[in-house]
Design a protein around this motif. Structure first.
Motif, short mmCIF file in Angstrom:
data_model
loop_
_atom_site.label_atom_id
_atom_site.label_comp_id
_atom_site.label_asym_id
_atom_site.label_seq_id
_atom_site.Cartn_x
_atom_site.Cartn_y
_atom_site.Cartn_z
N CYS A 144 37.77 -29.00 -31.34
CA CYS A 144 37.25 -27.64 -31.42
C CYS A 144 36.35 -27.39 -30.21
N LEU A 145 36.57 -26.27 -29.54
CA LEU A 145 35.80 -25.93 -28.35
C LEU A 145 35.05 -24.63 -28.61
N THR A 146 33.73 -24.69 -28.57
CA THR A 146 32.90 -23.51 -28.79
C THR A 146 32.56 -22.89 -27.44
N ILE A 147 32.99 -21.65 -27.24
CA ILE A 147 32.85 -21.04 -25.91
C ILE A 147 31.91 -19.84 -25.90
N GLU A 148 31.40 -19.42 -27.06
CA GLU A 148 30.72 -18.12 -27.14
C GLU A 148 29.59 -17.99 -26.13
N VAL A 149 28.71 -18.98 -26.02
CA VAL A 149 27.55 -18.86 -25.14
C VAL A 149 27.99 -18.68 -23.69
N ASP A 150 28.90 -19.54 -23.22
CA ASP A 150 29.37 -19.44 -21.83
C ASP A 150 30.09 -18.11 -21.59
N TYR A 151 30.90 -17.70 -22.56
CA TYR A 151 31.65 -16.45 -22.42
C TYR A 151 30.72 -15.24 -22.36
N ILE A 152 29.76 -15.15 -23.27
CA ILE A 152 28.83 -14.02 -23.27
C ILE A 152 27.99 -14.02 -22.00
N ASN A 153 27.53 -15.19 -21.57
CA ASN A 153 26.76 -15.26 -20.32
C ASN A 153 27.59 -14.79 -19.14
N HIS A 154 28.86 -15.14 -19.14
CA HIS A 154 29.73 -14.74 -18.02
C HIS A 154 29.93 -13.23 -18.01
N LEU A 156 27.94 -10.90 -19.19
CA LEU A 156 26.70 -10.21 -18.80
C LEU A 156 26.31 -10.52 -17.36
N GLY A 157 26.86 -11.60 -16.80
CA GLY A 157 26.61 -11.89 -15.39
C GLY A 157 27.29 -10.91 -14.45
N LEU A 158 28.21 -10.09 -14.98
CA LEU A 158 28.91 -9.12 -14.14
C LEU A 158 28.22 -7.76 -14.10
N VAL A 159 27.14 -7.60 -14.86
CA VAL A 159 26.35 -6.36 -14.80
C VAL A 159 24.89 -6.72 -14.53
N ASP A 160 24.14 -5.73 -14.11
CA ASP A 160 22.70 -5.91 -13.86
C ASP A 160 21.96 -5.64 -15.16
N GLU A 161 21.63 -6.71 -15.88
CA GLU A 161 20.99 -6.53 -17.18
C GLU A 161 19.68 -5.77 -17.05
N GLY A 162 18.99 -5.95 -15.93
CA GLY A 162 17.71 -5.27 -15.73
C GLY A 162 17.84 -3.77 -15.58
N ALA A 163 19.05 -3.30 -15.24
CA ALA A 163 19.27 -1.86 -15.06
C ALA A 163 19.66 -1.18 -16.36
N LEU A 164 19.91 -1.95 -17.40
CA LEU A 164 20.38 -1.37 -18.66
C LEU A 164 19.22 -0.78 -19.46
N SER A 165 19.46 0.37 -20.05
CA SER A 165 18.46 1.07 -20.85
C SER A 165 19.11 1.51 -22.16
#
Length: 451
Positions: A144-154, A156-165
């Motif tokens: 079993c391979l748990t990917i959720e953390v790496d997938y979600i991080n990836h 969100l890495g494609l947007v500027d989280e600091g710019a989100l409101s």
């Protein structure tokens, strides 16, 4: 053995007569024979038959000597992500996307999540399914391979989280698989989500999730208006496509989303190449050029676009059918990255989604795709080229027939799987001309079909 579930790009068919555990087990064995894969990701969608088919598939893979990395219930893009991110030899997603609930299927990829289609191995795999097969000297194992953390991080890495409101967003998973991903993202985002048909349910109590069908759009549109939301998003079952509604509840044609995403990526990256399909093009070309990018036309279809993106090292590729491809997602399609990028744009600009889209619709009004069933699609397209080609500014054959004039253009192409032609028409800022030429073409097609 009925192998009619093998299509041009993937497998789709009714369970159990066209796809069943016995065939799935053989597909697993044939996949390893074909690819020599040692490490294979397997995931499955919310259909009731998917766990059993995935188990049989994994048994075949292991019998042929491959180790199976089981990521469980997921979306197609998570198989793509896991295969590339963890450097696996291949991946198989058990899904029938938006097909009826008694169907199932598979999408297959090799290393780096490169698609396996009829032109590069799928037909060979189909022929190999008949066997005979011998068990590998050493069976593969399952993990079993748990990917959720790496997938979600990836993601969100494609947007500027600091710019989100804060935004209010209606999300309609259609009882497909998108709901759990939204819940995981919600813990990291400043957005308020209004959830519709959120729980994964292979019985599809609210109908098969396919937002391209007009009858499936009302529930999302009405919720956007009722909740005063900034936008609405709906997905198909395996959420490799997402569909947008503006704050007025209007469904936005995928063509205009392609231009918006191309513009957003080029703004972020400071230029680059963008791949688009030939059906509707002027809006995309205009936005890409204005943002300092280069627009490249490519034949419709995920295998063609993914390969062309690799060849060109393109940032982004888009089809008006709501498939969106990203270089930084293994050149694969995602139904999550597009809405994150649009939300980022809304937050950065302070504009409404309707204001971003209205200007583009006004500049390049389009007919939307019009399908017609005909006896001889190829002959019909030849007849239309004879009528319109001589006086055109340009005629292209990248995918079907593309004909351009100074003020309007059209693309007419045939389906890969049925006797259908698909027409798209657009103009330069003249909706009356677009409608006039659309009717004129439909009349010409009808007359040519009778001759």
């Amino acid at each position: 053995m009925d192998l009619s579930c093998f299509k041009a790009y993937d497998l789709r068919g009714r369970v159990p007569d066209q796809l069943n555990p016995e065939l799935a087990e053989r597909i697993g064995r044939a996949y390893v024979d074909l690819t020599a894969a040692k490490r294979v990701v397997v995931g499955y969608d919310i259909r009731l038959s998917s766990p059993e088919i995935a188990t049989a598939l994994s048994a075949g893979l292991k019998a042929a000597g491959a180790d199976v990395y089981d990521i469980g219930l997921c979306g197609t893009e998570q198989v793509y992500f896991a295969t590339s991110y963890y450097n696996m030899d291949g991946g198989i997603m058990v899904t029938a996307s938006h097909n009826p609930k008694d169907h199932n299927g598979m999408k297959l990829v090799g290393p780096e999540s490169r698609p396996i289609s009829s032109d590069n191995g799928l037909n060979t795999l189909r022929d190999r399914v008949h066997g005979p097969f011998e068990d590998a000297p050493t069976f593969g194992r399952s993990e079993c391979l748990t990917i959720e953390v790496d997938y979600i991080n990836h993601l969100l890495g494609l947007v500027d989280e600091g710019a989100l409101s804060p935004l209010k967003i209606v999300v309609n998973a259609g009882n497909g698989g998108a709901g759990p991903v939204i819940d995981a993202l919600a813990r990291r985002l400043p957005f308020e989500f209004v959830r519709l048909h959120h729980q994964p349910d292979g019985h599809f109590p609210n109908g098969v999730p396919n937002p391209l069908l007009e009858e499936n759009r009302a529930v999302t549109a009405e919720a956007v208006l009722r909740e005063g939301a900034d936008m609405g998003i709906a997905w198909d079952g395996d959420y490799d496509r997402c569909f947008f509604f503006d704050e007025k509840g209007r469904f936005i044609e995928g063509y205009y989303i392609v231009g918006l995403l191309a513009d957003q990526f080029l703004r972020k990256m400071g230029g680059g190449r963008i791949i688009h399909d030939p059906r509707l093009t002027w809006n995309t070309r205009d936005l890409v050029q204005a943002a300092g990018g280069k627009a490249i036309e490519c034949k419709t279809g995920h295998a063609f676009i993914k390969q062309r993106m690799r060849d060109e090292d393109a940032l982004y590729g888009g089809e008006m059918s709501a498939h969106h491809y990203f270089r930084d997602f293994a050149y694969c399609d995602s139904g999550m990255i597009p809405w994150l990028l649009v939300a980022e744009r809304l937050c950065q600009s302070g504009q409404t989604l309707s204001s971003l889209i209205d200007a583009r619709i006004e500049a390049y009004p389009a007919s939307g795709e019009i399908n017609r069933t005909v006896d001889d699609p190829a002959r019909l397209i030849e007849a239309i080229e004879e009528i319109y080609g001589a006086d055109a500014v340009s005629v292209g054959h990248v995918d079907g027939l593309s004909v351009e004039f100074e003020r309007w253009r059209f693309n007419l192409r045939m389906s890969n799987t049925e006797p259908v032609v698909r027409l798209n028409v657009e103009s330069r800022g003249d909706i009356a001309l677009m409608k006039e030429k659309t009717m004129e073409l439909l009349t010409a097609m009808e007359q040519a079909g009778r001759n």
